[in-house]
Structures are given as C-alpha cells and as structure tokens.
Design a protein around this motif. Sequence first.
Motif, PDB file in Angstrom:
ATOM      1  N   HIS A 192       0.696  -1.401  -0.127  1.00 42.22           N
ATOM      2  CA  HIS A 192       0.296   0.021   0.257  1.00 42.22           C
ATOM      3  C   HIS A 192       1.466   1.051   0.672  1.00 42.22           C
ATOM      4  O   HIS A 192       0.336   2.355  -1.244  1.00 42.22           O
ATOM      5  N   GLY A 193       1.965   0.980   0.652  1.00 46.81           N
ATOM      6  CA  GLY A 193       2.847   2.262   0.899  1.00 46.81           C
ATOM      7  C   GLY A 193       2.848   2.712  -0.566  1.00 46.81           C
ATOM      8  O   GLY A 193       3.830   3.736  -0.938  1.00 46.81           O
ATOM      9  N   ARG A 194       3.763   1.847  -1.648  1.00 45.90           N
ATOM     10  CA  ARG A 194       4.396   2.175  -2.272  1.00 45.90           C
ATOM     11  C   ARG A 194       3.087   2.571  -3.174  1.00 45.90           C
ATOM     12  O   ARG A 194       3.594   3.823  -5.026  1.00 45.90           O
ATOM     13  N   CYS A 195       1.848   2.515  -3.186  1.00 44.18           N
ATOM     14  CA  CYS A 195       1.100   2.662  -4.162  1.00 44.18           C
ATOM     15  C   CYS A 195       0.296   3.852  -3.803  1.00 44.18           C
ATOM     16  O   CYS A 195       0.243   4.916  -5.162  1.00 44.18           O
ATOM     17  N   LEU A 196       0.507   4.829  -2.446  1.00 45.49           N
ATOM     18  CA  LEU A 196      -0.008   5.457  -2.503  1.00 45.49           C
ATOM     19  C   LEU A 196       1.627   6.561  -2.975  1.00 45.49           C
ATOM     20  O   LEU A 196       0.907   7.752  -3.437  1.00 45.49           O
ATOM     21  N   THR A 197       2.482   6.505  -2.494  1.00 46.77           N
ATOM     22  CA  THR A 197       3.635   7.360  -2.504  1.00 46.77           C
ATOM     23  C   THR A 197       4.215   7.197  -4.157  1.00 46.77           C
ATOM     24  O   THR A 197       4.578   8.913  -4.462  1.00 46.77           O
ATOM     25  N   LEU A 198       4.006   6.620  -4.399  1.00 50.06           N
ATOM     26  CA  LEU A 198       4.422   6.368  -6.034  1.00 50.06           C
ATOM     27  C   LEU A 198       3.476   7.068  -6.935  1.00 50.06           C
ATOM     28  O   LEU A 198       3.629   8.315  -8.420  1.00 50.06           O
ATOM     29  N   GLY A 199       2.210   7.299  -6.834  1.00 49.32           N
ATOM     30  CA  GLY A 199       0.568   7.330  -7.201  1.00 49.32           C
ATOM     31  C   GLY A 199       1.091   9.160  -6.718  1.00 49.32           C
ATOM     32  O   GLY A 199       0.800   9.685  -7.964  1.00 49.32           O
ATOM     33  N   TYR A 200       1.083   9.170  -5.737  1.00 46.24           N
ATOM     34  CA  TYR A 200       1.822  10.806  -5.280  1.00 46.24           C
ATOM     35  C   TYR A 200       2.922  11.627  -6.585  1.00 46.24           C
ATOM     36  O   TYR A 200       2.334  12.607  -6.612  1.00 46.24           O
ATOM     37  N   VAL A 201       3.426  11.127  -5.966  1.00 42.05           N
ATOM     38  CA  VAL A 201       5.062  11.013  -7.391  1.00 42.05           C
ATOM     39  C   VAL A 201       4.569  11.537  -8.221  1.00 42.05           C
ATOM     40  O   VAL A 201       4.176  12.696  -9.281  1.00 42.05           O
ATOM     41  N   LEU A 202       3.264  10.429  -9.171  1.00 41.47           N
ATOM     42  CA  LEU A 202       2.957  10.635 -10.282  1.00 41.47           C
ATOM     43  C   LEU A 202       2.505  11.977  -9.960  1.00 41.47           C
ATOM     44  O   LEU A 202       2.488  12.169 -11.534  1.00 41.47           O
ATOM     45  N   GLY A 203       1.391  11.907  -9.610  1.00 41.07           N
ATOM     46  CA  GLY A 203       0.551  12.814  -9.604  1.00 41.07           C
ATOM     47  C   GLY A 203       1.039  14.547  -9.801  1.00 41.07           C
ATOM     48  O   GLY A 203       1.092  15.345 -10.154  1.00 41.07           O
ATOM     49  N   GLU A 204       1.744  14.584  -8.208  1.00 42.16           N
ATOM     50  CA  GLU A 204       2.869  15.879  -8.294  1.00 42.16           C
ATOM     51  C   GLU A 204       3.419  15.824  -9.993  1.00 42.16           C
ATOM     52  O   GLU A 204       3.601  17.235 -11.075  1.00 42.16           O
ATOM     53  N   GLN A 205       4.367  15.102 -10.674  1.00 45.09           N
ATOM     54  CA  GLN A 205       4.519  14.831 -11.716  1.00 45.09           C
ATOM     55  C   GLN A 205       4.285  15.544 -12.676  1.00 45.09           C
ATOM     56  O   GLN A 205       4.730  16.475 -14.259  1.00 45.09           O
ATOM     57  N   LEU A 206       2.812  15.096 -13.125  1.00 47.24           N
ATOM     58  CA  LEU A 206       2.042  15.776 -13.697  1.00 47.24           C
ATOM     59  C   LEU A 206       1.677  17.185 -14.097  1.00 47.24           C
ATOM     60  O   LEU A 206       1.021  17.620 -14.643  1.00 47.24           O
ATOM     61  N   ALA A 207       1.200  17.502 -13.125  1.00 50.63           N
ATOM     62  CA  ALA A 207       0.528  18.454 -12.073  1.00 50.63           C
ATOM     63  C   ALA A 207       1.737  19.846 -12.879  1.00 50.63           C
ATOM     64  O   ALA A 207       1.211  21.102 -13.437  1.00 50.63           O
ATOM     65  N   ARG A 208       2.866  19.785 -12.507  1.00 49.01           N
ATOM     66  CA  ARG A 208       3.234  20.319 -13.049  1.00 49.01           C
ATOM     67  C   ARG A 208       4.516  20.843 -14.666  1.00 49.01           C
ATOM     68  O   ARG A 208       4.246  21.099 -15.095  1.00 49.01           O
TER      69      ARG A 208
END
Length: 265
Positions: free
Chosen positions: A249-265
């Motif tokens: 679950h940790g990698r799902c939440l963390t890497l999903g957040y990382v990707l979302g932040e990357q796409l927002a930029r």
Amino acid sequence: MLQETANSVYTPEGANAGDHVNMAYWVGGSMQKGAAAAMVHPIMGGGACGTYAFMRVNKDGKRFCNEDAPLPGITNAYMTSPGHVVWTVMDADFASELSQMTLLSQYSGSTSGPFDPTLGYTPEEKMEMCLETGASVTGETLEDLAAAMGVPADNLAAAVARYNELAAKGADEDFGKDAANLFPIARPPFYASQVTAALLTCASGLNVDSSMNVCSAAGEAIPGLYAVGNAAGNFFSNDYPMVCPGISHGRCLTLGYVLGEQLAR
C-alpha cells in the motif's frame, strides 16, 4: 481429517484478468525483467497456531526446520516439504506459551499476535473451531495424535523426545531456534495444526522507469502512458518481503502521489 491444500485468493473473482498488461503491450509496453515475486503466505486457512513457533513436522512425522522463521520462511518450508504437508505440534499448554514467545506474530513482526481480544476469540476458542473443521487434530497420547495426523507414530514420538531433550538443554542444537521458544511437548492432550498456504498475487508488473513511464523492452519510455501500484513492475523480484509492514500500500500511495505531482507540473 481435512487435509487443506494450497489455493489462490483473488478478490473479487474474475477481476485479475491482466487487462492493463494487454493494453500496455498493444502500444509497445513490456513486463519487468527478472522473476516475479510470488506472494504465497500460510495465513489463509490452516489450523490454530499453525504459523507460530511451536515444533513443526513433515508428512513423515519428522522435525525439519527452525520454526522461528517469519512468513517467507514458513512459506518456503511449506512449499519445499514433500506433498506440501506440514504440521505444527504442541501440548495442552499452547495458549499460555503463546504469551511467552519472543516472536508472537508471524504476520508482520507485530508483537500483538492474531489473537487480539477484539477479534472475539481466544487461542483455546480458535483451537476448538479448527478441531471442528479438521484443520487441527488432537490426541490424549502422541500415538493417538500421530494417527489423527496421518504420520508414522514412531517418528513423531522420536521427534518429540528429541525436541523435549533440546528444550531441557535450553539450546536447539539441531536447527538453531531461539531457546526462548523451546517449550516441551509433555502435557496431554496434544494438538497438531495444519500449515497451508495461499497465493495472493504475483508481485510483478509493467516495465517502468523512475518517472513511472511504461517502457518498451528496450527501455524506451512510451509518452503519456504511466503505471503505479501493483500495475507497475521493477519493485519486487523473486520474493515479497514481510519485514516491512505496508510496503504494498505504501508504494501505491507514494508513487501515485509522485506521479500526480509530476503530471501537475
């Protein structure tokens, strides 16, 4: 006796058809290189206290491993035992001995154990439930217990005698088990619980880079195609570690957040 067998646990049924893999392949994606990590754990089914550090024997009634191992070790012992037959053996003092064990929970390293009162049953009550289904068996003598288990009585008696000898010495000279978990098997009735296992998933996934782009077999990123969580690979290989609670679950939440932040930029 109900001899349980290894099985697969996919929820909901039919949901794991690999559609995301097919869709990625259609546009040039690929799977991670290296072996998949099979998440096979002895926590689905089985008998009472089966994964705890009591004495463990195979289908020949012989002790064969260090019972202190966490889940991956228990799984390996199960998967490599002839016929996938493994029994955990204990005596009438099993419930009180649980509270003295140095590794109370084989599930994630927690010290609370799976017999938390909030679950609504005690170790003794769980044993009674498993005796009714046949996942655990009992006997007033070791010979009776061996018959219920379907193992050679002389082998089981010899294994228990040796185990009790090691417990008296306070040292496991055969397999190196923590002496704190060496409890003699002496007071009837005696109990044995099956150890079984279930495949929860194969922790593999699509070939991705550090930006979560799905990549071709040559490692070229496919523009606009991303994968995170259990759809993404290059995270686990060969084995799924149980020494890091929340790793999936940790990698799902963390890497999903990382990707979302990357796409927002």
